[in-house]
Design a protein around this motif. Structure first.
Motif, PDB file in Angstrom:
ATOM      1  N   LEU A  60       0.795  -1.221   0.000  1.00 37.63           N
ATOM      2  CA  LEU A  60       0.000   0.000   0.000  1.00 37.63           C
ATOM      3  C   LEU A  60       0.830   1.274   0.000  1.00 37.63           C
ATOM      4  CD1 LEU A  60      -2.666  -0.959   2.710  1.00 37.63           C
ATOM      5  CD2 LEU A  60      -2.981  -0.969   0.235  1.00 37.63           C
ATOM      6  N   SER A  61       2.141   1.170   0.197  1.00 36.27           N
ATOM      7  CA  SER A  61       2.931   2.381   0.397  1.00 36.27           C
ATOM      8  C   SER A  61       4.410   2.111   0.137  1.00 36.27           C
ATOM      9  CB  SER A  61       2.771   2.863   1.844  1.00 36.27           C
ATOM     10  OG  SER A  61       3.389   1.947   2.743  1.00 36.27           O
ATOM     11  N   TYR A  62       5.183   3.198   0.110  1.00 32.24           N
ATOM     12  CA  TYR A  62       6.631   3.053   0.094  1.00 32.24           C
ATOM     13  C   TYR A  62       7.100   2.618   1.478  1.00 32.24           C
ATOM     14  CZ  TYR A  62       7.309   5.058  -4.528  1.00 32.24           C
ATOM     15  OH  TYR A  62       7.299   5.265  -5.878  1.00 32.24           O
ATOM     16  N   VAL A  63       8.037   1.694   1.499  1.00 35.73           N
ATOM     17  CA  VAL A  63       8.643   1.222   2.742  1.00 35.73           C
ATOM     18  C   VAL A  63      10.087   1.713   2.740  1.00 35.73           C
ATOM     19  CG1 VAL A  63       9.221  -0.787   4.159  1.00 35.73           C
ATOM     20  CG2 VAL A  63       7.140  -0.798   2.763  1.00 35.73           C
ATOM     21  N   GLU A  64      10.418   2.555   3.706  1.00 37.15           N
ATOM     22  CA  GLU A  64      11.763   3.118   3.801  1.00 37.15           C
ATOM     23  C   GLU A  64      12.590   2.255   4.757  1.00 37.15           C
ATOM     24  OE1 GLU A  64      13.894   7.449   4.591  1.00 37.15           O
ATOM     25  OE2 GLU A  64      11.920   7.022   5.453  1.00 37.15           O
ATOM     26  N   VAL A  65      13.716   1.757   4.257  1.00 37.68           N
ATOM     27  CA  VAL A  65      14.520   0.799   5.015  1.00 37.68           C
ATOM     28  C   VAL A  65      15.949   1.297   5.156  1.00 37.68           C
ATOM     29  CG1 VAL A  65      15.361  -1.587   5.119  1.00 37.68           C
ATOM     30  CG2 VAL A  65      13.092  -1.105   4.170  1.00 37.68           C
ATOM     31  N   ASP A 109      12.641 -16.274   3.825  1.00 41.58           N
ATOM     32  CA  ASP A 109      11.209 -16.458   3.649  1.00 41.58           C
ATOM     33  C   ASP A 109      10.468 -15.132   3.761  1.00 41.58           C
ATOM     34  OD1 ASP A 109      11.055 -19.116   3.135  1.00 41.58           O
ATOM     35  OD2 ASP A 109      10.457 -19.726   5.149  1.00 41.58           O
ATOM     36  N   THR A 110       9.453 -14.968   2.909  1.00 45.02           N
ATOM     37  CA  THR A 110       8.496 -13.890   3.107  1.00 45.02           C
ATOM     38  C   THR A 110       7.430 -14.372   4.092  1.00 45.02           C
ATOM     39  OG1 THR A 110       7.180 -14.642   1.220  1.00 45.02           O
ATOM     40  CG2 THR A 110       8.869 -12.971   0.803  1.00 45.02           C
ATOM     41  N   VAL A 111       6.672 -13.451   4.637  1.00 44.66           N
ATOM     42  CA  VAL A 111       5.602 -13.801   5.568  1.00 44.66           C
ATOM     43  C   VAL A 111       4.356 -14.138   4.765  1.00 44.66           C
ATOM     44  CG1 VAL A 111       4.063 -12.896   7.355  1.00 44.66           C
ATOM     45  CG2 VAL A 111       6.519 -12.429   7.452  1.00 44.66           C
ATOM     46  N   SER A 112       3.773 -15.292   5.020  1.00 46.12           N
ATOM     47  CA  SER A 112       2.560 -15.705   4.317  1.00 46.12           C
ATOM     48  C   SER A 112       1.436 -14.722   4.608  1.00 46.12           C
ATOM     49  CB  SER A 112       2.145 -17.112   4.771  1.00 46.12           C
ATOM     50  OG  SER A 112       3.122 -18.063   4.446  1.00 46.12           O
ATOM     51  N   GLY A 113       0.932 -14.084   3.544  1.00 48.88           N
ATOM     52  CA  GLY A 113      -0.083 -13.057   3.705  1.00 48.88           C
ATOM     53  C   GLY A 113       0.490 -11.658   3.722  1.00 48.88           C
ATOM     54  N   GLY A 114       1.819 -11.538   3.754  1.00 49.40           N
ATOM     55  CA  GLY A 114       2.479 -10.243   3.726  1.00 49.40           C
ATOM     56  C   GLY A 114       3.624 -10.239   2.735  1.00 49.40           C
ATOM     57  N   THR A 115       3.433 -10.908   1.617  1.00 48.50           N
ATOM     58  CA  THR A 115       4.513 -11.110   0.659  1.00 48.50           C
ATOM     59  C   THR A 115       5.053  -9.793   0.098  1.00 48.50           C
ATOM     60  OG1 THR A 115       3.646 -13.278   0.039  1.00 48.50           O
ATOM     61  CG2 THR A 115       5.161 -12.220  -1.507  1.00 48.50           C
ATOM     62  N   MET A 116       4.154  -8.898  -0.313  1.00 48.89           N
ATOM     63  CA  MET A 116       4.623  -7.670  -0.967  1.00 48.89           C
ATOM     64  C   MET A 116       5.347  -6.747   0.012  1.00 48.89           C
ATOM     65  SD  MET A 116       1.463  -6.922  -3.598  1.00 48.89           S
ATOM     66  CE  MET A 116       2.348  -5.669  -4.520  1.00 48.89           C
ATOM     67  N   THR A 117       4.882  -6.712   1.251  1.00 49.61           N
ATOM     68  CA  THR A 117       5.582  -5.934   2.270  1.00 49.61           C
ATOM     69  C   THR A 117       6.945  -6.548   2.561  1.00 49.61           C
ATOM     70  OG1 THR A 117       3.446  -5.348   3.249  1.00 49.61           O
ATOM     71  CG2 THR A 117       5.399  -4.958   4.591  1.00 49.61           C
ATOM     72  N   SER A 357     -11.538 -18.696 -18.863  1.00 48.31           N
ATOM     73  CA  SER A 357     -10.611 -18.705 -19.986  1.00 48.31           C
ATOM     74  C   SER A 357     -10.539 -17.339 -20.670  1.00 48.31           C
ATOM     75  CB  SER A 357     -11.037 -19.760 -21.008  1.00 48.31           C
ATOM     76  OG  SER A 357     -10.159 -19.766 -22.109  1.00 48.31           O
ATOM     77  N   GLY A 358      -9.305 -16.844 -20.831  1.00 47.23           N
ATOM     78  CA  GLY A 358      -9.101 -15.604 -21.552  1.00 47.23           C
ATOM     79  C   GLY A 358      -9.245 -14.349 -20.719  1.00 47.23           C
ATOM     80  N   VAL A 359      -9.510 -14.475 -19.419  1.00 47.39           N
ATOM     81  CA  VAL A 359      -9.695 -13.310 -18.563  1.00 47.39           C
ATOM     82  C   VAL A 359      -8.377 -12.950 -17.887  1.00 47.39           C
ATOM     83  CG1 VAL A 359     -10.851 -12.421 -16.500  1.00 47.39           C
ATOM     84  CG2 VAL A 359     -12.127 -13.805 -18.147  1.00 47.39           C
ATOM     85  N   THR A 360      -8.001 -11.681 -17.964  1.00 49.64           N
ATOM     86  CA  THR A 360      -6.803 -11.187 -17.286  1.00 49.64           C
ATOM     87  C   THR A 360      -7.212 -10.574 -15.959  1.00 49.64           C
ATOM     88  OG1 THR A 360      -5.739 -10.701 -19.401  1.00 49.64           O
ATOM     89  CG2 THR A 360      -4.822  -9.644 -17.449  1.00 49.64           C
ATOM     90  N   VAL A 361      -6.714 -11.121 -14.856  1.00 48.79           N
ATOM     91  CA  VAL A 361      -7.098 -10.653 -13.525  1.00 48.79           C
ATOM     92  C   VAL A 361      -5.855 -10.313 -12.722  1.00 48.79           C
ATOM     93  CG1 VAL A 361      -8.333 -11.191 -11.398  1.00 48.79           C
ATOM     94  CG2 VAL A 361      -9.138 -12.129 -13.561  1.00 48.79           C
ATOM     95  N   ASN A 362      -5.875  -9.139 -12.107  1.00 50.41           N
ATOM     96  CA  ASN A 362      -4.814  -8.720 -11.204  1.00 50.41           C
ATOM     97  C   ASN A 362      -5.411  -8.726  -9.800  1.00 50.41           C
ATOM     98  OD1 ASN A 362      -2.635  -7.588  -9.915  1.00 50.41           O
ATOM     99  ND2 ASN A 362      -2.433  -5.872 -11.320  1.00 50.41           N
ATOM    100  N   PRO A 363      -5.106  -9.719  -8.958  1.00 49.73           N
ATOM    101  CA  PRO A 363      -5.763  -9.826  -7.652  1.00 49.73           C
ATOM    102  C   PRO A 363      -5.564  -8.584  -6.793  1.00 49.73           C
ATOM    103  CG  PRO A 363      -4.561 -11.838  -8.164  1.00 49.73           C
ATOM    104  CD  PRO A 363      -4.157 -10.820  -9.186  1.00 49.73           C
ATOM    105  N   ALA A 364      -6.666  -8.140  -6.173  1.00 43.92           N
ATOM    106  CA  ALA A 364      -6.585  -7.041  -5.217  1.00 43.92           C
ATOM    107  C   ALA A 364      -6.261  -7.569  -3.827  1.00 43.92           C
ATOM    108  CB  ALA A 364      -7.900  -6.270  -5.184  1.00 43.92           C
ATOM    109  N   GLY A 365      -6.526  -8.830  -3.618  1.00 46.13           N
ATOM    110  CA  GLY A 365      -6.266  -9.476  -2.332  1.00 46.13           C
ATOM    111  C   GLY A 365      -6.335 -10.975  -2.518  1.00 46.13           C
ATOM    112  N   GLY A 366      -6.253 -11.711  -1.417  1.00 45.24           N
ATOM    113  CA  GLY A 366      -6.458 -13.151  -1.488  1.00 45.24           C
ATOM    114  C   GLY A 366      -5.360 -13.936  -2.147  1.00 45.24           C
ATOM    115  N   SER A 367      -4.102 -13.454  -2.082  1.00 44.40           N
ATOM    116  CA  SER A 367      -3.027 -14.182  -2.755  1.00 44.40           C
ATOM    117  C   SER A 367      -2.810 -15.568  -2.171  1.00 44.40           C
ATOM    118  CB  SER A 367      -1.723 -13.377  -2.675  1.00 44.40           C
ATOM    119  OG  SER A 367      -1.330 -13.190  -1.321  1.00 44.40           O
ATOM    120  N   LEU A 368      -3.249 -15.777  -0.918  1.00 45.52           N
ATOM    121  CA  LEU A 368      -3.118 -17.103  -0.298  1.00 45.52           C
ATOM    122  C   LEU A 368      -4.252 -18.034  -0.703  1.00 45.52           C
ATOM    123  CD1 LEU A 368      -2.040 -16.160   3.348  1.00 45.52           C
ATOM    124  CD2 LEU A 368      -0.597 -16.857   1.434  1.00 45.52           C
ATOM    125  N   SER A 369      -5.259 -17.481  -1.371  1.00 48.99           N
ATOM    126  CA  SER A 369      -6.409 -18.294  -1.786  1.00 48.99           C
ATOM    127  C   SER A 369      -6.109 -18.933  -3.134  1.00 48.99           C
ATOM    128  CB  SER A 369      -7.668 -17.423  -1.864  1.00 48.99           C
ATOM    129  OG  SER A 369      -7.967 -16.869  -0.604  1.00 48.99           O
TER     130      SER A 369
END
Length: 647
Positions: A60-65, A109-117, A357-369
């Motif tokens: 959701l945001s920039y992460v400054e590290v 490892d990334t955190v399951s449910g927090g992959t992008m962060t 079939s043929g549908v392009t979907v970019n998930p907004a959530g639910g990557s673990l589903s």
């Protein structure tokens, strides 16, 4: 609850490994897996020692590290700022920086449910390492081997696979019915489940609605839903869910939830004196605490970072589930009933391609589903229902090329994606118009979603005059000037929301390759290959001049000319929170076989239950969460009744 290990030596080994707290049991149990040093050949690093700071966009945001390096090691990783989801970030921050330093690796490892962060932190460290002259490729290649622990075996009455909205309510109601309950959840903790983050459920005759004397009845909602869906759902189940909705909301109130009846921002058949949408007032942290305390009070044992793999069968009966922990440890849970509540399959591109079939979907959530529950049920002899759809994202278009796609209602994400829901001219890959674009403004999750599902990616086309209006007036004032009525529902939501950062965001989109700018429509058409764009724009402009859409009947207040260059084309991919469609179930949420008979001991709730939802998605806000918690109540009670019948 009784735990057994398959061999004594394995148990002894487990005692010396990392301890994990299992929610609801009131004690600690051994975690039987461990991390061992990587077997990848060590590459001696050489850094320019110092402290480096980098920003990378997360979910959701920039992460400054801040990364601190000696001349040969990463000595510290610290997040300085972020605007990610707090409780999920806490899970990530407790694991990822520590692991990077401990293992001197970027393959942690990334955190399951927090992959992008998680990846934002990892990639920020990588950028710092590169600045310091280190070998980023070697750090990414330095994998951390995992050693699975001894097999674990559990005995319980009911096991729930997936702990989202439906799974949580199923666990609660099975426990209230007096049976032993266990749950497994793929995510790292309660914070990652979508059921804690939703706006609220649709429900009828609740204490909240009785306070305002709502006239809404089960009959009124039921017959609307049947007419809307043309009776293509399971009417007995939908009616039972509506009848159960009051109990579901009452249970949440008793746990500590606070609700307010609210008119949703989109057009809906049930508002004002017939309102039924329950806006959740508790902040996210409170909701997480409520879930954790409820599970603990109910005595529900939960294994996080654990994925269901296969149902255990005894003839035609389901008698448990085989699962695996994140470290590879095998888990066997013997149970008299299994409830599948894994949230559908929005995170499984192969299944999305198979069923849409043929549908392009970019998930907004639910990557673990990823369809675990549905696939396990099919292997056990269950069948699919016939209706498949999506619960679409209402916040704007997305694009996999973009760093800052629209994932929430946040105006610090790329504002050019707002054109994906503002009702401008939309064209398909050929450059042909394909819908009444105003439907996506007023009904973005129902009527408006279906055309863009079919035509994703779709392209929004605007001119400079429209861009200027959006960054100075905003959609509300601009559309009011064109005749929008005072009762324009979505308009009140957009009031005061001006796209002040639009110029910079458009430039970002151009660099990323999902926006193109040109002085002529002919040139604009070439970038994405939208061959027929010039003819489409000419025809569309004629409708604008006439004040009447002769093709699709769009409300004139959404008609805007495309005449003032330069011109812009924005590529949008359809985005969705979850899939809708899965296992055929009866009014008891029992999974059915090919003879339409219940499979003994097997239940499905929420998005795994294929008989709850229609396509297009319901035009009643809160339907997905409402039906999820309703079906969870039903599955929890019915599974407990089944267990009791065996005694």
């Amino acid at each position: 609850m009784r735990k057994r290990t398959k061999n004594f030596l394995g148990c002894l080994l487990a005692i010396f490994l990392v301890v994990t707290l299992v929610v609801g049991c009131g004690s600690t149990q051994t975690q039987t897996g461990s991390e061992t040093p990587s077997q990848t050949p060590e590459v001696k690093q050489s850094y320019k020692a110092g402290t480096y700071t980098e920003k990378v966009y997360g979910y959701l945001s920039y992460v400054e590290v801040e990364t601190t390096l000696s001349d040969s090691e990463i000595t510290g990783v610290k997040v300085l700022s972020h605007n990610e989801t707090g409780p999920i970030f806490d899970l990530v921050n407790a694991q990822v920086p520590k692991d990077i330093v401990e293992h001197q690796s970027l393959a942690v490892d990334t955190v399951s449910g927090g992959t992008m962060t998680s990846m934002a932190i990892i990639n920020a460290v990588a950028k710092s390492v590169e600045k310091a002259g280190g070998d980023v490729a070697a750090l990414r290649a330095k994998t951390i081997a995992k050693t699975p622990g001894a097999d674990e075996v559990y005995d319980t009455d009911v096991v729930i696979v997936g702990l989202g909205g439906s799974g949580f309510m199923a666990a609660h109601n099975a426990a209230l019915s007096g049976v032993k309950v266990m749950a497994i959840e793929k995510g790292a903790g309660i914070a990652v489940t979508n059921g804690t983050k939703v706006s609220g459920p649709f429900a009828i005759d609740t204490p909240t609605l009785r306070e305002i004397n709502s006239k809404l009845t089960v009959d009124k909602a039921f017959y609307h839903m049947m007419n809307y869906s043309h009776w293509n759902v399971n009417p007995a189940l939908v009616r039972r869910c509506l009848e159960t909705s009051s109990e579901a909301v009452t249970q949440l109130l008793e746990m500590g939830y606070q609700f307010q009846e609210a008119d949703f921002r989109f057009e809906t058949p049930f508002k004002d004196e017939y309102g039924g949408f329950h806006l959740i007032l508790n902040p996210l942290e409170e909701r997480i605490n409520i879930w954790e305390e409820t599970l603990k009070k109910d005595g529900v044992e939960v294994l996080f970072n654990t994925t269901g793999k296969k149902l255990i069968m005894d003839g035609d009966k389901v008698v448990g589930v085989e699962a695996v922990k994140k470290d590879g440890t095998k888990v066997t849970i013997n149970a008299k009933a299994v409830i599948l509540a894994t949230g559908g399959f929005i995170g499984n591109p192969e299944m999305v391609e198979k069923y849409y079939s043929g549908v392009t979907v970019n998930p907004a959530g639910g990557s673990l589903s990823t369809g675990d529950g549905i696939n396990m049920a099919l292997e056990a002899g269950a069948v699919l229902d016939k209706t498949f759809g999506f619960c679409g994202s209402e916040y704007g278009g997305t694009n996999t090329k973009a760093i800052r796609s629209a994932k929430q209602d946040k105006y610090d994400q790329n504002q050019a994606f707002k054109f994906g829901v503002y009702g401008v001219l939309y064209v398909d890959k050929q450059g042909n118009r394909f819908m009444d674009e105003g439907q996506l403004v007023d009904y973005p999750m129902s009527y408006g979603s279906e055309p863009i599902i079919r035509n994703s990616p779709y392209y929004a086309v605007v001119d400079q005059a429209y861009v200027d209006a959006m960054k100075t007036k905003g959609l509300y004032e601009y559309t009011k000037e064109k005749g929008a009525p005072d009762n324009w529902t979505i308009g009140n939501y957009y009031k005061g929301r001006i796209l002040t950062n639009l110029d910079a965001d458009i430039e970002e989109g151009i660099k990323e390759g999902w926006i193109y700018k040109a002085d002529t429509i002919e040139e604009l058409a070439k970038f994405f290959g939208t061959t027929n764009l010039k003819e489409t724009v000419d025809q569309y402009n004629s409708y604008v001049e006439q004040g009447k859409d002769l093709q699709f009947g769009k409300d004139p207040m959404y008609l805007s000319p495309i005449k003032t260059g330069p011109f812009y084309i924005i590529e949008n991919e359809f985005s969705a929170w979850c899939t809708l469609g899965g296992i055929r179930v009866d009014q008891n949420c029992s999974a059915l076989n090919e003879d339409n008979l219940p499979i003994p001991g097997l239940y499905a709730a929420g998005s795994d239950a294929g008989s709850l939802h229609t396509a297009p998605y319901w035009d009643i806000p809160g339907s997905c969460y409402g039906l999820a918690i309703d079906s969870g109540v039903i599955a929890g009670k019915e599974s407990a009744n089944f267990v009791k019948s065996l005694k």
